[in-house]
Write an enzyme that holds these catalytic residues in place. Structure first.
Site, PDB file in Angstrom:
ATOM      1  CB  SER A  39      42.790  55.630  32.206  1.00 44.23           C
ATOM      2  OG  SER A  39      42.451  55.058  30.976  1.00 44.23           O
ATOM      3  N   GLY A  59      49.764  54.097  34.980  1.00 41.52           N
ATOM      4  CA  GLY A  59      50.541  53.435  36.035  1.00 41.52           C
ATOM      5  C   GLY A  59      50.561  54.211  37.335  1.00 41.52           C
ATOM      6  CE  LYS A  60      45.226  57.217  39.192  1.00 41.36           C
ATOM      7  NZ  LYS A  60      44.409  57.213  38.036  1.00 41.36           N
ATOM      8  CG  ASP A  74      46.219  49.922  40.894  1.00 44.97           C
ATOM      9  OD1 ASP A  74      47.152  49.433  40.228  1.00 44.97           O
ATOM     10  OD2 ASP A  74      45.538  50.889  40.504  1.00 44.97           O
ATOM     11  CD  GLN A  85      51.636  74.174  29.014  1.00 46.80           C
ATOM     12  OE1 GLN A  85      50.928  75.160  28.852  1.00 46.80           O
ATOM     13  NE2 GLN A  85      52.667  73.910  28.227  1.00 46.80           N
ATOM     14  N   GLY A 123      39.118  30.378  37.867  1.00 47.56           N
ATOM     15  CA  GLY A 123      38.132  30.866  36.910  1.00 47.56           C
ATOM     16  C   GLY A 123      36.737  30.468  37.348  1.00 47.56           C
ATOM     17  CB  CYS A 148      41.191  28.487  42.556  1.00 49.82           C
ATOM     18  SG  CYS A 148      39.715  28.736  43.559  1.00 49.82           S
ATOM     19  N   GLY A 155      41.776  25.385  38.735  1.00 48.73           N
ATOM     20  CA  GLY A 155      42.810  24.500  38.196  1.00 48.73           C
ATOM     21  C   GLY A 155      42.955  23.245  39.038  1.00 48.73           C
ATOM     22  CG  HIS A 170      43.292  32.429  44.303  1.00 48.86           C
ATOM     23  ND1 HIS A 170      43.337  32.341  42.932  1.00 48.86           N
ATOM     24  CD2 HIS A 170      42.011  32.204  44.652  1.00 48.86           C
ATOM     25  CE1 HIS A 170      42.123  32.074  42.470  1.00 48.86           C
ATOM     26  NE2 HIS A 170      41.296  31.986  43.500  1.00 48.86           N
ATOM     27  CD  GLU A 203      46.738  33.455  42.306  1.00 45.10           C
ATOM     28  OE1 GLU A 203      47.084  32.425  42.925  1.00 45.10           O
ATOM     29  OE2 GLU A 203      45.632  33.552  41.741  1.00 45.10           O
TER      30      GLU A 203
HETATM   31  N1  GLN Z   1      34.584  28.434  40.031  1.00 50.19           N
HETATM   32  C1  GLN Z   1      35.244  27.750  41.098  1.00 50.19           C
HETATM   33  C2  GLN Z   1      34.491  27.930  42.421  1.00 50.19           C
HETATM   34  O1  GLN Z   1      33.717  28.835  42.541  1.00 50.19           O
HETATM   35  C3  GLN Z   1      36.689  28.188  41.226  1.00 50.19           C
HETATM   36  C4  GLN Z   1      36.847  29.616  41.605  1.00 50.19           C
HETATM   37  C5  GLN Z   1      38.243  30.143  41.364  1.00 50.19           C
HETATM   38  O2  GLN Z   1      38.997  29.567  40.602  1.00 50.19           O
HETATM   39  N2  GLN Z   1      38.585  31.244  41.958  1.00 50.19           N
HETATM   40  O3  GLN Z   1      34.712  27.188  43.343  1.00 50.19           O
END
Ligand code: GLN
Length: 544
Positions: free
Chosen positions: A14, A17-18, A72, A193, A354, A381, A383, A518, A520
């Protein structure tokens, strides 16, 4: 139906990089004017990766329609234009769940429900749901490695599809590893193979073999693989180790993989237009400067947990013609006594999303340090939530301010579980189930946000309304809006009805912004997300 299907399986081991191979092939087909999409089929039993531990499984990628998906899908969205949705990721669990629900409803009219044909039919209809008159090619990546017990129903389904759809509409690509024994200076084809033998034993004959290897494979090695695995001599490609993943499409193009695919599928397309990819690679190979950004979080042992974030920061670098060096710092190791030493010499600080209490105080200390020392800061988030707590405690002097997530009985929950809000998408009240087992349902997927004129956010986006993706339970508590605003916190992004705070900033600082969403997830190498582009520009300025 005009859609043709390319199935991508993996062999030997595994992590080859599929996902990136699928994304690169799709990008090449797209550069030839074809419309493409990519679907990931994951053999595990979880219904979706939403509840999986990021330490084990890496990031959970969120789509506009609020699906929690495999990481992915993030690669797919970064490489091709077509956005992903919940239809682009199925797990065994989701397939079985749907079959079992049908069985309970009596849909099978008392028949015995079996893997073949019921599970395989369900898998096939998940795959075929992608087909449309607007889609030329669908690429389907099968998670796991050929030979895994769990993957069998998926492989059986894609085997049947060749029969169902006709061989000109279906193509199989198998990705393997060709190790090089350094002392003998020899590439070893045996694992490939064996892996192809395994695939053929379940009735799938690959049309194309892509070999991961440290260096490009010599012709005689490719020919040997072609002979033993019964594919055309010009259907064996090497996916050599590249410094940046964004080099892979051009690598494969130089070997002619797109043309081979078109020939096999009897598809006609214009010549590839790879100008943007070439420009990108040129840019990333010739950075004019470098900035170092600290990501202060708790999942630092497994970089995959911050995959999209990592890429979005690099994209911010591409947009500024510079390289971005990332340092992952464990927030549990940060306290007042060590923060300066831990974050020495960094040009920008990012505190990512987080869940849970672990490492939170270290994040809050980090934010205080970034605010007081005027280091560009970006909070995402969790953060952003930590930035609000920090500001409430240290500037608005609400000493015990906290999030209800970390201290249920806090007297001053500046971040809390909001039970209901006005949903601009449906123009109705949306309710969060605060009694649910997981402690509140999540706000998931794309939401609009209105930006305040003259804010950092407004300058970065250059427009008044934006749409960004969410994945969280807790929200900014409006009870504290006034006191925080009086103390200088700018609530620069709100939901259109004004009840959800989506962005906070502070003014007297080179760049300090926290967002509840988010960003990103919506950044791509050719089109860096405006907030990442701006944050990196601020970090560069801070360095000088
Ligand atoms: N734990 C936080 C919440 O549930 C932030 C979630 C996150 O950072 N994605 O609101």
């Amino acid at each position: 139906m005009k859609t043709k299907f390319i199935f991508i399986t993996g062999g030997v081991l595994s992590s080859l990089g599929k996902g990136l191979t699928a994304a690169s092939v799709a990008a090449l087909l797209e550069s030839r004017g074809l419309t493409t999409t990519i679907q990931k089929l994951d053999p595990y039993i979880n219904v979706d990766p939403g509840t999986m531990n990021p330490f084990q499984h890496g990031e959970v990628f969120v789509t506009d329609d609020g699906a929690e998906t495999d990481l992915d899908l993030g690669h797919y969205e970064r490489f091709i234009q077509n956005p992903m949705s919940k239809n682009n990721n199925y797990t065994s669990g989701r397939i079985y769940n749907s079959v079992i629900q049908k069985e309970r409803r009596g849909d099978y009219l008392g028949g015995t429900v079996q893997v073949i044909p019921h599970i395989t039919d369900e898998i096939k209809s998940a795959i075929l749901s992608l087909a449309s008159d607007d889609l030329d090619v669908a690429l389907i990546e099968i998670g796991g490695t050929v030979g895994d017990i769990e993957g069998l129903p998926f492989l059986e389904s894609i085997r049947q599809l060749k029969k169902d759809l006709g061989k000109e509409n279906v193509l199989y690509i198998h990705l393997t590893l060709v190790p090089c024994i350094k002392v003998a200076g020899e590439f070893k084809t045996k694992p490939t193979q064996h892996s192809v033998k395994e695939l053929r034993s379940i009735g799938i004959q690959p049309n194309i073999i892509v070999c991961r290897s440290e260096d490009a494979l010599p012709d005689d090695v490719c020919n040997k693989i072609a002979l033993f695995c019964d594919v055309d001599n010009d259907a064996v490609f090497s996916a050599v180790d590249v410094k940046s993943i964004y080099e892979l499409p051009l690598e494969l193009y130089n070997q002619g993989i797109d043309q081979k695919i078109l020939d096999l599928l009897k598809l006609k397309a214009k010549n590839a237009e790879l100008g943007p990819w070439k420009e990108l690679v040129k840019k990333l190979k010739n950075p004019q400067d470098t900035v170092t950004i600290a990501i202060v979080g708790k999942y630092v042992e497994l970089k995959e947990a911050y995959k999209s974030l990592h890429e979005a920061l690099l994209h911010g670098g591409f947009a500024n013609n510079i390289a971005v060096n990332l340092e992952y710092v464990n927030s549990e190791e940060i306290d007042d006594a060590h923060v300066a030493e831990k974050l020495k010499g960094l040009d920008g600080i990012l505190v990512p999303g987080g869940f849970g209490t672990r490492g939170v105080e270290g994040k809050i200390t980090t934010i205080k340090y970034a605010r007081e020392n005027k280091i560009p800061f970006f909070g995402i988030c969790l953060g952003m939530q930590c930035a609000v707590i920090e500001y409430a405690r240290n500037v608005a002097k609400i000493a015990d301010a906290n999030s209800a997530e970390f201290e249920t009985s806090t007297e001053n929950p500046v971040i809390y579980l909001m039970a209901e809000w006005f949903d601009p998408r449906t123009s109705q009240k949306e309710c969060r189930d605060t009694e649910s087992e997981k402690g509140g349902t999540m706000r998931l997927g794309s939401y609009p946000c209105t930006l305040e004129n003259d804010s950092l956010a407004h300058k970065a986006y250059g427009k008044n309304e934006i749409h960004e993706r969410h994945r969280h339970r807790f929200e900014f508590n409006n009870k504290y809006s006034e006191i925080l605003k009086e103390n200088g916190l700018l609530l620069s992004g709100l939901s259109p009805a004004g009840d959800l705070v989506e962005i906070v900033e502070i003014k007297d600082h080179p760049w300090f912004l926290g967002c509840q969403f988010h960003p990103e997830f919506k950044s791509s190498p050719m089109k860096a997300h405006p907030l990442f582009k701006d944050f990196i520009a601020a970090a560069l300025k801070n360095k000088k």
